[in-house]
Design a protein around this motif. Sequence first.
Motif, short mmCIF file in Angstrom:
data_model
loop_
_atom_site.label_atom_id
_atom_site.label_comp_id
_atom_site.label_asym_id
_atom_site.label_seq_id
_atom_site.Cartn_x
_atom_site.Cartn_y
_atom_site.Cartn_z
N ASP A 386 0.86 -1.18 0.00
CA ASP A 386 0.00 0.00 0.00
C ASP A 386 0.89 1.23 0.00
O ASP A 386 1.48 1.59 1.03
CB ASP A 386 -0.91 -0.03 1.23
CG ASP A 386 -1.94 1.09 1.20
OD1 ASP A 386 -1.88 1.93 0.28
OD2 ASP A 386 -2.80 1.13 2.10
N TYR A 389 0.57 4.31 2.54
CA TYR A 389 0.91 4.19 3.97
C TYR A 389 2.30 4.75 4.22
O TYR A 389 3.25 4.46 3.48
CB TYR A 389 0.83 2.73 4.41
CG TYR A 389 1.15 2.50 5.87
CD1 TYR A 389 0.24 2.82 6.87
CD2 TYR A 389 2.38 1.96 6.25
CE1 TYR A 389 0.52 2.62 8.20
CE2 TYR A 389 2.67 1.74 7.58
CZ TYR A 389 1.75 2.07 8.55
OH TYR A 389 2.04 1.86 9.87
N ARG A 417 -1.88 -4.60 1.07
CA ARG A 417 -3.32 -4.60 0.78
C ARG A 417 -3.65 -5.68 -0.25
O ARG A 417 -2.78 -6.15 -0.99
CB ARG A 417 -3.78 -3.23 0.29
CG ARG A 417 -3.21 -2.80 -1.05
CD ARG A 417 -3.71 -1.42 -1.41
NE ARG A 417 -3.16 -0.94 -2.67
CZ ARG A 417 -3.73 -1.15 -3.86
NH1 ARG A 417 -4.86 -1.86 -3.95
NH2 ARG A 417 -3.19 -0.67 -4.96
N THR A 419 -5.85 -7.01 -3.61
CA THR A 419 -6.45 -6.52 -4.83
C THR A 419 -7.37 -7.59 -5.40
O THR A 419 -7.31 -8.76 -5.00
CB THR A 419 -5.39 -6.14 -5.88
OG1 THR A 419 -4.70 -7.34 -6.29
CG2 THR A 419 -4.39 -5.16 -5.31
#
Length: 458
Positions: A386, A389, A417, A419
């Motif tokens: 991500d 972040y 993250r 997807t």
Amino acid sequence: MSSCLNYKSQSFPSGRGFAPASSNKKRPRRGPPLINALDPDALSAVFSSLDCLSDLLSCSLVCRAWRTVVTKGKCFNVLYRKQWEVGIVRGVCFEEMAGVMHRDALLQSPRINVDQWKGHSGTIDQCRMKDGLLLTGSTRDKFMRLWSVEESYKCDYDFQGEYRLPVDYGPLVGFDFDESKIVGLVGSENSRICIWRRSGMTTISNPFKCKGTFPKGLCMSYCDPEAVVGCADGTARVFDMYSSQCSHIIRMHDPEVPVTCIGLSDEGSRLSILAAGGSSITVSSVLTPDHEFAAKLHMAGEIKTLSYNPCGNDRTVFAGSRNGYVYSWDLRTCGLLWETKLSQDAVCSMQHRRNDATTLVVGGRDGVLHLLDQNTGNVITKFILDTSYCVLSSTKPASSSSGGCPRNMVIQRLRGRRTAPDAKIVSIPAPPITCLAVGMKRIITTHGNDYIRTWKFI
């Protein structure tokens, strides 16, 4: 180890309120507590205070001794019976429960913490993980390092050790480890098997080697007490670690087809060897004293990585190719179950958690972690970093700076993250994944000259 626990004798005057006669002397440091410091009865007493089955299951994953106490003790049966009565784990056995927890964490955990650090001076292209310990190595580096991946990532030199290859042995080709030893394949032309003993707090620099050398070894797999080496002449050589001798030489491919990937399965007295070379996989069952060939599988692309899963009704083998495909075969019927195109780049590594027949983690040159369904080959999700972040860094002191390992290692905390399975990833989110390892609710990836990363699903 005894030398680390002995204290200098001191005399104390009689009477109350007197200080020791040698109070100005420094007290010797006590070594870290051993994981087996408590006997099974004491462990059972501690585990009996737990009131959650998932906590007890987590304790069983620490090491083999704790697992034995948990599975064979009364506390597990009592908690299992209580939760079965309320329908929480109805009909679910111990191994299935661990698999469900692991799969749910990969698919549903709200947060994915990604910690990265640089552990070697050269390219990190190999890693193995067992019981919360991670062993990493490099073909260019003369060191193997053992890390604790539970909380901190301090190179654990004091307890497990840093393992050095002698200068005249050649590069490190492959390795594996268990509770008591590390088994490694070294040498580019004249190869040999070496054993490093893991004995408490002692680091053994000079390994024990099996008798004699053999033609160029390209890969190795270990299943106690045998280590199997795939060679450039198309043979697989089986070494007995107790006699330190070669017990079998098996012709897996034609001499012009080298064995580049090896997989093992130990089922009772039968040791099954899966050897991949070129675009074919040969399966051989080694018996005593004879051996027989069980199957030969073919695929379109050149095989880069291999994984075998003996769980479930099928004996399934997975293979990744240099052209980005992942294949699955049923060894009972020698039939192709499915094939999946992941990317245009090579698939470098794949692994599943032990006793997990549901998910398969795949990584390769595209730098993306793919999570596949073992039964269908469908991509369930993808894991990437991500970028929104903010990176947090912390410094962990290392107890040694040898071999290019920094004295103060910087640990970077990032966020991962998920997807969608069909999401198009335009840019490479990470350097190519050279190797990966899967543990309970975590995935370890190595990224060449860059970092070691651990993905924790919380």
